[in-house]
Design an enzyme around this catalytic site. Structure first.
Site, PDB file in Angstrom:
ATOM      1  N   SER A  82      36.065  78.555 -15.256  1.00 12.68           N
ATOM      2  CA  SER A  82      35.256  79.578 -14.604  1.00 12.68           C
ATOM      3  C   SER A  82      33.812  79.526 -15.128  1.00 12.68           C
ATOM      4  O   SER A  82      33.157  78.497 -15.001  1.00 12.68           O
ATOM      5  CB  SER A  82      35.911  80.951 -14.799  1.00 12.68           C
ATOM      6  OG  SER A  82      35.477  81.876 -13.830  1.00 12.68           O
ATOM      7  N   ASP A 170      25.461  94.685 -22.084  1.00 11.19           N
ATOM      8  CA  ASP A 170      24.179  94.941 -21.427  1.00 11.19           C
ATOM      9  C   ASP A 170      23.577  93.651 -20.876  1.00 11.19           C
ATOM     10  O   ASP A 170      23.107  93.610 -19.729  1.00 11.19           O
ATOM     11  CB  ASP A 170      23.198  95.607 -22.400  1.00 11.19           C
ATOM     12  CG  ASP A 170      23.608  97.033 -22.751  1.00 11.19           C
ATOM     13  OD1 ASP A 170      24.433  97.615 -22.002  1.00 11.19           O
ATOM     14  OD2 ASP A 170      23.126  97.558 -23.772  1.00 11.19           O
ATOM     15  N   HIS A 229      43.601  82.036 -10.311  1.00  8.62           N
ATOM     16  CA  HIS A 229      42.378  81.682 -11.027  1.00  8.62           C
ATOM     17  C   HIS A 229      42.620  81.482 -12.525  1.00  8.62           C
ATOM     18  O   HIS A 229      41.992  80.637 -13.156  1.00  8.62           O
ATOM     19  CB  HIS A 229      41.331  82.775 -10.801  1.00  8.62           C
ATOM     20  CG  HIS A 229      40.007  82.484 -11.430  1.00  8.62           C
ATOM     21  ND1 HIS A 229      39.268  81.363 -11.127  1.00  8.62           N
ATOM     22  CD2 HIS A 229      39.278  83.178 -12.354  1.00  8.62           C
ATOM     23  CE1 HIS A 229      38.141  81.370 -11.834  1.00  8.62           C
ATOM     24  NE2 HIS A 229      38.124  82.459 -12.575  1.00  8.62           N
TER      25      HIS A 229
END
Length: 249
Positions: A82, A170, A229
């Site tokens: 991924s 963040d 996946h």
């Protein structure tokens, strides 16, 4: 330098470097890495802004590829899943001399539209002051995430004792467009390349093959039946067999 877990294997074989996906860690790959180390030394890294690796303000594939290049002394086989697969592809294109064989697990060198920001929001909303156990955190996450498997996966990156995430949430949120995208790259990687996908996953489409072959002329394609996946977690033995067969060929 990225933190890594090393599993020693025969030194005469090219070592294998494993790069995990978004919200993952080297620890997620421990069982698979240990089994693969029967044939070669395996290093599973924590990617930047994940696990025990350093936090940075940028989370883009050229920087991630450079991170990986720094932990390869001479040359390695590289396996990426991924997000880690995209970083591994950019590594192979930008530092071709570092990569002997490349395995890309269930991802293509294209931009996707499935933002993972809702999962980041769920993790940010967790009231860490109310977390004494992993179960406490799981119960809070249930309000936002129905899938118990997804919650369990995310909670592997929660340091319960320190009441902190081992993820730079963040920055990952700020860089989400880059994470689900793919940078403009030039050149090709001419080494053996395997695009290994889950048969039940829609991440690697037939329409992607022209782009893949343009960048990776020696690309081969294989699918693991019954896997989605998270093919390495859902069908670990089949995944390990496919990886070993390709690397040993």
């Amino acid at each position: 330098m990225l933190e890594a877990n090393t599993y020693d294997g025969p030194s005469e074989t090219t070592p294998l470097l494993i790069a995990h996906g978004l919200f993952g860690s080297a620890r997620n790959w421990g069982v698979v890495a240990k089994r693969l180390s029967e044939d070669r030394t395996v290093r599973a890294v924590d990617m930047r802004n994940h696990g025990e690796s350093p936090w940075f303000d940028a989370h883009r594939y050229p920087q991630m590829a450079d991170d990986l290049a720094k932990v390869i002394p001479e040359q390695a086989d590289v396996l990426g899943h991924s997000m880690g697969g995209k970083a591994a592809m950019v590594l192979a294109l930008a530092h071709q001399e570092k990569v002997r064989k490349l395995i890309v697990a269930d991802i293509a060198p294209v931009a996707y539209s499935h933002t993972q920001t809702p999962l980041i929001d769920a993790m940010r909303d967790l009231d860490l002051d109310q977390v004494e156990t992993r179960g406490d955190a799981d119960r809070q996450l249930q309000a936002h995430i129905d899938d118990a498997g997804v919650r369990a996966f995310l909670l592997q990156s929660l340091d319960v004792k320190a009441r902190r995430w081992r993820l730079n949430l963040d920055v990952l949120a700020d860089e989400m467009d880059s994470i689900i995208g793919f940078p403009h790259v030039s050149g090709t990687f001419d080494g053996p390349t395997l695009f290994l996908s889950g048969a039940n996953s829609d991440y690697v489409q037939p329409a992607h093959r022209a782009t893949i072959r343009q960048l990776f002329p020696m690309a081969r394609f294989a699918k693991i039946p019954g896997a989605g996946h998270w093919l390495h977690a859902e069908k670990p033995r089949e995944f390990e067999a496919a990886v070993s067969a390709f690397l040993n060929a």
